[in-house]
Design an enzyme around this catalytic site. Structure first.
Site, short mmCIF file in Angstrom:
data_model
loop_
_atom_site.label_atom_id
_atom_site.label_comp_id
_atom_site.label_asym_id
_atom_site.label_seq_id
_atom_site.Cartn_x
_atom_site.Cartn_y
_atom_site.Cartn_z
N GLY A 12 1.05 -36.22 24.82
CA GLY A 12 1.89 -37.13 24.03
C GLY A 12 1.02 -37.92 23.07
NE ARG A 73 4.35 -33.99 26.74
CZ ARG A 73 3.68 -35.11 27.01
NH1 ARG A 73 2.51 -35.02 27.62
NH2 ARG A 73 4.16 -36.29 26.69
CG ASP A 104 -2.04 -37.10 33.60
OD1 ASP A 104 -1.45 -36.92 32.52
OD2 ASP A 104 -1.44 -37.12 34.69
CB THR A 127 -1.82 -41.56 27.75
OG1 THR A 127 -0.55 -41.85 28.36
CG2 THR A 127 -2.90 -42.11 28.67
CG ASP A 129 2.53 -42.86 30.34
OD1 ASP A 129 3.34 -43.46 29.61
OD2 ASP A 129 2.70 -41.69 30.75
CG ASP A 131 -0.89 -42.25 33.38
OD1 ASP A 131 -1.59 -42.16 32.36
OD2 ASP A 131 -0.03 -41.41 33.68
NE ARG A 173 5.74 -37.40 31.99
CZ ARG A 173 5.21 -36.55 31.13
NH1 ARG A 173 5.92 -35.53 30.75
NH2 ARG A 173 3.99 -36.71 30.66
O1 F6P Z 1 2.73 -39.40 28.66
C1 F6P Z 1 3.24 -40.26 27.73
C2 F6P Z 1 4.74 -40.21 27.71
O2 F6P Z 1 5.17 -41.01 26.63
C3 F6P Z 1 5.43 -40.59 29.00
O3 F6P Z 1 5.54 -41.98 29.19
C4 F6P Z 1 6.77 -39.93 28.80
O4 F6P Z 1 7.38 -39.67 30.03
C5 F6P Z 1 6.41 -38.64 28.13
O5 F6P Z 1 5.21 -38.90 27.44
C6 F6P Z 1 7.43 -38.08 27.20
O6 F6P Z 1 6.93 -36.89 26.67
P1 F6P Z 1 7.63 -36.02 25.55
O7 F6P Z 1 7.49 -36.77 24.26
O8 F6P Z 1 6.87 -34.75 25.55
O9 F6P Z 1 9.05 -35.88 25.95
#
Ligand code: F6P
Length: 323
Positions: A12, A73, A104, A127, A129, A131, A173
């Site tokens: 992301g 991704r 991660d 990120t 997050d 995390d 998430r």
């Molecule tokens: O990992 C970062 C994040 O923004 C999370 O908080 C969220 O769940 C996810 O990416 C959403 O990903 P995507 O944009 O691929 O739906």
């Protein structure tokens, strides 16, 4: 001395990735190292889709959200075939070091890659997050929590005018760190996050006990919470506390965009600069981080283990200050 490195952003996107990219490219350029930027993360490595990044390629991007290198991704990178194609391209270009800006999933990919190729790889934590273990703040987190707080402040205005409860869902998430800080900063009345056991009864008791003089109430829910998210929480409240007027707001991807904060730009620049220096000194398989204002390195294997516990004091603080 290394002569050529590769750079990519993966997973992301997060505000500050561009500031980090700029720092990598300009530091490399200073040391006469050529930088190839692979586009769309590991997808670009697999497809040999790249641009050469010169000093001027990164002009005027430090303040911009998103990533000029694009990101993805990559499911193909989770296959042996995908990794083999990426390794071939790294060999073909005679790459002597790789910087990965990502979260991660990206570092798990880096662990797999280093099993197949013996070049130094350094990760910069990108990120929203926050995390990852081994840094106080990941690139993107500070901007994201400020975006959330700004949004909740606006929600508070309307909630206060209508005497409403708002259930606000934020990203995360697997981690409740966006929820935790933004709940404190917006004066939220309750917090629901994956790290804390979901207790429907306790939530209902809390709502019923809220002061009668309190007109607005904000419940911040992380998307990965066991409750199932904001709409599920709203259903529960409506069932047990029909006397309350209630609305749901899901903040979504606005949390991932926007101009990075000052702190973000500075941290991202420090990390990008030190990532190149780390490659030059032969460090590998590590994520760079900033802990207590110092640059530190954490092996990828350790960095990707999620924070499991939230700071108890901060959780208690929300309860006491928001009651
Ligand atoms: O990992 C970062 C994040 O923004 C999370 O908080 C969220 O769940 C996810 O990416 C959403 O990903 P995507 O944009 O691929 O739906």
């Amino acid at each position: 001395m290394i002569k050529k490195i590769a750079l990519l952003t993966s997973g992301g996107d997060s505000p500050g990735m561009n500031a980090c990219t700029r720092a990598v490219v300009r530091t490399a350029n200073h040391y006469n190292i050529q930088t190839l930027g692979f586009l769309r993360g590991y997808e670009g490595l697999i497809d040999n889709n790249f641009v050469e990044l010169k000093r001027e390629s990164v002009s005027n991007i430090i303040h911009k959200g998103g990533t000029i290198l694009k990101t993805a991704r990559s499911e193909r990178f989770m296959t042996e075939k995908g990794i083999a194609m990426a390794v071939d391209n790294l060999f073909k270009h005679e790459i002597e070091g790789l910087v990965i800006i990502g979260g991660d999933g990206s570092f798990k990919g880096a662990i797999d890659l280093t099993k197949h190729i013996n070049i130094p790889v350094i990760g910069c934590p990108g990120t929203i997050d926050n995390d990852l273990i081994g840094t106080d703040f990941t690139i993107g987190y500070d901007t994201a929590i400020n975006t959330v707080v700004e949004a909740i402040d606006k929600i508070r205005d309307t909630a206060e005018s209508h005497d409403r409860i708002f259930v606000v869902e934020v990203m995360g998430r697997d981690a409740g760190l966006i929820a935790l800080r933004s709940a404190i900063a917006s004066g939220a009345e309750a917090l629901l996050v994956p790290e804390l056991k979901h207790d429907s009864e306790a939530l209902i008791v809390k709502i019923k006990n809220w002061r009668a003089t309190k007109s607005s109430k904000i419940i911040v829910v992380a998307e990965g919470d066991e409750s199932g998210g904001a709409f599920k929480v709203a259903e529960l409240i409506k069932k047990h506390c029909p006397e309350f007027d209630l609305r749901v707001s899901i903040l979504g991807h606005i949390q991932r965009g926007g101009n990075p904060t000052c702190m973000e730009r500075v941290n991202a620049s420090i990390m990008g600069f030190n990532a190149v220096k780390a490659l030059m000194s032969g460090r590998t398989r590590e994520m760079i981080g900033i802990v207590n204002k110092k640059v530190v390195f954490t092996p990828f294997e350790k960095a990707v283990k999620h924070h499991e516990k939230l700071n108890d004091d901060l959780v208690e603080l929300i309860d006491i200050l928001g009651s």
